[in-house]
Design a protein around this motif. Structure first.
Motif, PDB file in Angstrom:
ATOM      1  N   TYR A  44      47.541-140.752  92.476  1.00 13.52           N
ATOM      2  CA  TYR A  44      48.295-140.939  91.241  1.00 13.52           C
ATOM      3  C   TYR A  44      49.786-140.802  91.537  1.00 13.52           C
ATOM      4  CZ  TYR A  44      43.630-139.826  89.484  1.00 13.52           C
ATOM      5  OH  TYR A  44      42.270-139.810  89.264  1.00 13.52           O
ATOM      6  N   SER A  45      50.584-141.702  90.986  1.00  8.89           N
ATOM      7  CA  SER A  45      52.022-141.660  91.243  1.00  8.89           C
ATOM      8  C   SER A  45      52.781-142.239  90.056  1.00  8.89           C
ATOM      9  CB  SER A  45      52.368-142.445  92.522  1.00  8.89           C
ATOM     10  OG  SER A  45      51.989-143.803  92.391  1.00  8.89           O
ATOM     11  N   ASN A  46      54.091-141.987  90.034  1.00  2.17           N
ATOM     12  CA  ASN A  46      54.995-142.544  89.020  1.00  2.17           C
ATOM     13  C   ASN A  46      54.532-142.218  87.598  1.00  2.17           C
ATOM     14  OD1 ASN A  46      56.511-143.769  91.108  1.00  2.17           O
ATOM     15  ND2 ASN A  46      55.157-145.555  91.084  1.00  2.17           N
ATOM     16  N   TYR A  47      54.296-140.939  87.352  1.00  2.00           N
ATOM     17  CA  TYR A  47      53.945-140.517  85.991  1.00  2.00           C
ATOM     18  C   TYR A  47      55.125-140.749  85.048  1.00  2.00           C
ATOM     19  CZ  TYR A  47      49.532-138.109  87.102  1.00  2.00           C
ATOM     20  OH  TYR A  47      48.240-137.812  87.465  1.00  2.00           O
ATOM     21  N   ASN A  48      54.841-141.294  83.882  1.00  2.00           N
ATOM     22  CA  ASN A  48      55.811-141.420  82.797  1.00  2.00           C
ATOM     23  C   ASN A  48      55.206-140.739  81.580  1.00  2.00           C
ATOM     24  OD1 ASN A  48      57.620-142.082  80.800  1.00  2.00           O
ATOM     25  ND2 ASN A  48      57.476-144.307  81.086  1.00  2.00           N
ATOM     26  N   LEU A  49      55.786-139.617  81.185  1.00  2.00           N
ATOM     27  CA  LEU A  49      55.217-138.821  80.100  1.00  2.00           C
ATOM     28  C   LEU A  49      55.729-139.238  78.729  1.00  2.00           C
ATOM     29  CD1 LEU A  49      55.305-135.268  81.727  1.00  2.00           C
ATOM     30  CD2 LEU A  49      53.531-137.025  81.849  1.00  2.00           C
ATOM     31  N   HIS A  50      56.662-140.165  78.694  1.00  3.79           N
ATOM     32  CA  HIS A  50      57.182-140.623  77.400  1.00  3.79           C
ATOM     33  C   HIS A  50      57.295-142.149  77.381  1.00  3.79           C
ATOM     34  CE1 HIS A  50      58.096-136.439  76.438  1.00  3.79           C
ATOM     35  NE2 HIS A  50      58.704-136.340  77.613  1.00  3.79           N
ATOM     36  N   PRO A  51      56.194-142.837  77.633  1.00  4.40           N
ATOM     37  CA  PRO A  51      56.265-144.308  77.626  1.00  4.40           C
ATOM     38  C   PRO A  51      56.365-144.842  76.198  1.00  4.40           C
ATOM     39  CG  PRO A  51      54.004-143.592  77.897  1.00  4.40           C
ATOM     40  CD  PRO A  51      54.839-142.342  77.922  1.00  4.40           C
ATOM     41  N   ARG A  52      56.919-146.027  76.094  1.00  2.00           N
ATOM     42  CA  ARG A  52      56.997-146.706  74.799  1.00  2.00           C
ATOM     43  C   ARG A  52      56.112-147.945  74.850  1.00  2.00           C
ATOM     44  NH1 ARG A  52      63.393-146.529  72.899  1.00  2.00           N
ATOM     45  NH2 ARG A  52      63.587-144.231  72.854  1.00  2.00           N
ATOM     46  N   PHE A  53      55.190-148.014  73.908  1.00  2.00           N
ATOM     47  CA  PHE A  53      54.256-149.133  73.855  1.00  2.00           C
ATOM     48  C   PHE A  53      54.557-149.972  72.627  1.00  2.00           C
ATOM     49  CE2 PHE A  53      51.826-145.588  75.825  1.00  2.00           C
ATOM     50  CZ  PHE A  53      51.733-146.125  77.102  1.00  2.00           C
ATOM     51  N   SER A  54      54.499-151.274  72.818  1.00  2.00           N
ATOM     52  CA  SER A  54      54.738-152.178  71.694  1.00  2.00           C
ATOM     53  C   SER A  54      53.594-152.078  70.692  1.00  2.00           C
ATOM     54  CB  SER A  54      54.874-153.618  72.200  1.00  2.00           C
ATOM     55  OG  SER A  54      53.680-154.021  72.868  1.00  2.00           O
TER      56      SER A  54
END
Length: 830
Positions: free
Chosen positions: A348-358
């Motif tokens: 697992y890599s490049n965690y984004n804990l605040h992604p924005r989804f359309s």
């Protein structure tokens, strides 16, 4: 000047690329054994790699100074400062097991082990870490490999041919499956997720093993296998009730980057429970999981495979948020003399804990394959894979690719050779099935003749009867359809009747999940009066010959039928059919039996339906069935969608009309049925199944026995239609044309919930099943039964003990045997 600057920048770029150096080496433990899939990270960055099963790692780094962190579950991490120049370097590392560096462990005399305090704190914090992030995105690299050690020469009496086309040696040893994938996982609590497959490369067969992409031990019930499976799951060592299932022992304490880590031994209290054994490491103060190394075996309700070891290493994404860095699942299996091992690595890599989804990003597509996901070349994988390929893996890829190239460019002489190698054997014709295949670059055609002895049966109507079943399949490489022809011939040696009919099915091959087809059939056949076929020919033959019981009731019919089926993406399925039958009654012609009983055979016309006449007549029937399963989920490929089902019930509405006068039809009726079926996976509580229905006749002006509503009774010693039959009920005593009826079949599979606490049963892994079946027509016409049974007997069989009740008669008691359990559910009698 501008040209000079561009030239200089280009030169710097080329020099930088040219000067990149490879840092590689082996990671071992102090006794020299490799640490498979150990983690290597550049300190202060998410960049790193994972060693392969030999402990070998490799990193391409630009010149500079780096601190490399080497980690492995259960071992003390090591940091090495290196200076990267323009030359490759060999950096080998030895890690020391935590147990060899014991910290201070204080246990009070006759007191509780300190591990219990730590576990209680971890249990309290478990819900917080389970729900800590409302959403996330993470890149996942998956690699799975299965290596076979040996393959049997025969399976169920059938010889396993080895021609080398699968890359295994003559003993069946080698790489059987190898796959790699790069995924993007997007999630929003509580239950929205989508996986995007950016690239995938797979060769071989994964044997049906499908592991969860993300396995969380912060849930009470841990899903090791894919969440769509029927697995009960396993109890987490920090589940809410874990203290009732596990014992704990503090092994040691050590410090890592200022964090105090507690290593705790996890010990199951009882066998035959879905429990782990091994070690879990908890961070003091925050009480989060640092790492784990846990084992499942067949003693703890592991099926299909013998052993499964799961390792996870967690690390900080932010100071307060830790996530899984990698996961390694190792398996061993030995079943029916298939022996092998496998490993499945998730990085697992490049965690984004605040992604924005359309808006609308999360829909009924839970997995999407990018266009060209399978077109990535070897250079892409060399640069992107975090785990270095091993020698046999490289050979396997090369071999498989060369085989594919050969298949795509086969000369005509190759297919001529294959045709010449095919053998027609008398044993195949008489007992096993005879196959013949026509090979071509443009299409594939196959012919199958079922063994003639399998088509033998005996009944009182035809005496000895022989059925000859033949199948012809034509699958062109181009075009949207495949073509299937089934031709059935039947001859009764006592009544000297010959019957023959065929069914041609034209099926779409581009969207097989939709089960879209058109079938045309016609000819002359023998059918059961109950078209749902409550008793099969083999069983009836045995009962007729040895017990003087002729349960099967038949009629002949010249017929023609057209049927169309289509499943839509919204969960609806429609099936429309029209058929015409010229129905001919049959009578007993053979009364032979080995039994010396004075009991007479019953007539072919059911005695319970003596008041319902059956002379030769014609019937034109139209039928439509519409089923709907809400909550459908799909996998989206570049050119099609594939349904993976739903956890909701299936609702089905059937409407059948007997059309009078047209084509001489003598029937006139309209009937309906509404039903609901579901399999509810209650995890540790087991699997609950039900099939309930309501129906009736709107009118029944003219009809015959095949048009009536029949309940599937059973008077034999075994049962197969568990959710579509009544285990002790008669076959035709309750047949009707009532305006309303109701029926229900329910059963609960405890899957070891109770029997795992009973001595002997827990070792045998025989599981409890219980339920009931009932139908109601009117006040004095109903039937109910309850049963309790054991299943998974030798993985195949199920035995039920049933009590049945019907008006004006004593309670019936009976025993029924059938297939049921881990393997038995896949068996049926044809």
């Amino acid at each position: 000047m501008r040209k000079f600057v561009l030239t200089t920048l280009l030169a710097v770029f080329v020099i930088t690329i040219t000067n990149a150096a490879k840092i590689q080496g082996f990671i071992k433990e102090e006794h020299g054994s490799p640490l498979a899939y150990a983690t290597v990270t550049i300190k202060g960055t998410p960049t790193g790699t994972t060693a392969n099963s030999k402990g070998f790692y490799s990193l391409d780094l630009k010149p500079g100074n780096y601190t490399l962190q080497f980690e492995y579950v259960g071992f003390v991490a090591v940091e090495k400062i290196i200076e990267v120049m323009d030359k490759d370097q060999q950096v080998d590392v030895v890690l020391i097991a935590n147990q060899n560096l014991m910290g201070e462990v204080i246990v009070k005399a006759k007191g509780e082990d300190p591990a219990y305090r730590i576990i209680r704190q971890a249990i309290k914090k478990r819900p917080y870490y389970q729900q800590q992030t409302d959403s996330l995105s993470v890149d996942i690299y998956l690699k799975g490999i299965i290596r076979t050690i040996s393959i049997p020469g025969k399976i169920f009496g059938q010889k396993v041919e080895r021609d080398g086309s699968d890359g295994l040696d003559s003993m069946g040893k080698g790489v059987a499956m190898l796959s790699e994938s790069n995924l993007l996982l997007d999630e929003v609590r509580p239950n929205q997720s989508k996986i995007t497959v950016r690239s995938s490369f797979s060769r071989g067969d994964n044997m049906g093993l499908n592991f969860s992409k993300v396995t969380s031990f912060y849930t009470n019930n841990v899903n090791i296998f894919d969440v769509n499976s029927s697995s009960r799951g396993f109890i987490s060592p920090i589940a809410d009730g874990a203290l009732n299932f596990y014992r704990y022992k503090l092994l040691n304490t050590y410090t890592r980057d200022g964090v105090t880590i507690k290593t705790i031994r996890v010990i199951p209290k009882r066998k035959q429970e879905p429990l782990f054994s091994g070690n879990i490491e908890i961070a003091e103060g925050s009480w989060r999981i640092y790492s784990l190394d846990l084992l499942l075996t067949k003693d703890y309700q592991l099926e299909l495979i013998d052993t499964l070891k799961i390792k996870q290493l967690h690390g900080p994404v932010t100071p307060d948020t830790w996530k899984t860095k990698n996961q390694i699942i190792s398996i061993g299996f030995d079943m029916f003399n298939f022996k092998g091992v496998g490993s499945f690595v998730n990085v697992y890599s490049n965690y984004n804990l605040h992604p924005r989804f359309s808006q609308g990003y999360f829909d009924n597509v839970v997995m999407k394959y990018d266009t060209g996901y399978y077109k990535k070349d070897s250079s892409f994988w060399t640069q992107s894979r975090p785990v270095t390929l091993e020698d046999d893996e490289q050979r396997y890829y090369t071999f498989r690719d060369s085989m594919n190239t050969v298949r795509d460019n086969r000369p005509k002489s190759y297919y001529d050779s294959l045709r010449r190698k095919q053998k027609i054997k008398l044993t195949h014709i008489l007992w096993s099935n005879q196959h013949y295949r026509w090979y071509s670059n443009n299409s594939t055609a196959t012919y199958q003749l079922k063994g003639l002895t399998k088509g033998l049966e005996y009944n009182t109507i035809e005496g000895v009867a022989l059925k000859v079943n033949q199948y012809f399949n034509y699958m062109p490489n181009k075009g949207p359809y495949n073509y299937h022809l089934h031709w059935n011939m039947r001859y009764g040696f006592e009544n000297r009747h010959f019957n023959s009919f065929g069914t041609l099915t034209i099926a779409s091959k581009d969207d097989t999940y939709r089960n879209r087809y058109l079938s045309l059939s016609g000819g002359k056949r023998v059918s059961q009066l109950n078209n749902d076929n409550p008793i099969n020919a083999l069983t009836n033959s045995l009962y007729t010959l040895f017990a003087k019981r002729n349960y099967i009731k038949l009629y002949e019919n010249w017929f023609g039928n057209v049927q169309y089926n289509n499943k839509f993406e919204n969960g609806f399925t429609i099936n429309v059919a029209a058929s015409f039958e010229d129905r001919v009654p049959l009578n007993n012609t053979s009364l032979y039996s080995f039994s010396k009983s004075a009991r007479p055979f019953t007539p072919n016309h059911p005695e319970e339906l003596a008041a319902v006449g059956f002379d030769r007549h014609q019937a034109l029937i139209a039928d439509i069935a519409i089923s709907y399963q809400p909550g459908q989920k799909y996998i989206q490929y570049p050119n099609r969608k594939v349904s993976i089902g739903s956890d909701k019930p299936v609702f089905t509405l059937n409407y059948t009309a007997g059309i009078p006068d047209l084509l001489g039809s003598d029937v006139k009726y309209n009937k309906w049925k509404l039903s609901a079926t579901d399999n509810m996976n209650l995890k540790l509580a087991g699997l609950f199944k039900y099939n309930i229905g309501l129906g009736g006749f709107l009118n029944a002006d003219r009809y015959s026995i095949p048009d009536m509503k029949h309940f599937n009774g059973n008077r034999t010693f075994y049962n197969m239609k568990y959710l579509n039959s009544f285990q002790l009920a008669p076959y035709y005593a309750y047949s009707n044309v009532a305006k309303f009826y109701g029926e229900a079949n329910v059963e609960h599979h405890f899957n070891g919930l109770l029997t795992n606490k009973i001595p002997l049963f827990n070792k045998l892994k025989w599981n409890l099943v219980a339920g009931g079946n009932a139908f109601y027509v009117k006040q004095d016409q109903y039937y109910a039964e309850a049963f309790v049974g054991l299943e998974n007997i030798f993985k195949l069989f199920r035995v039920d003990f049933i009590a049945g009740y019907q008006p004006l008669l004593k309670t019936q008691l009976g025993v029924r045997v059938g297939f049921g359990g881990f393997l038995g559910g896949a068996f049926k009698i044809d």
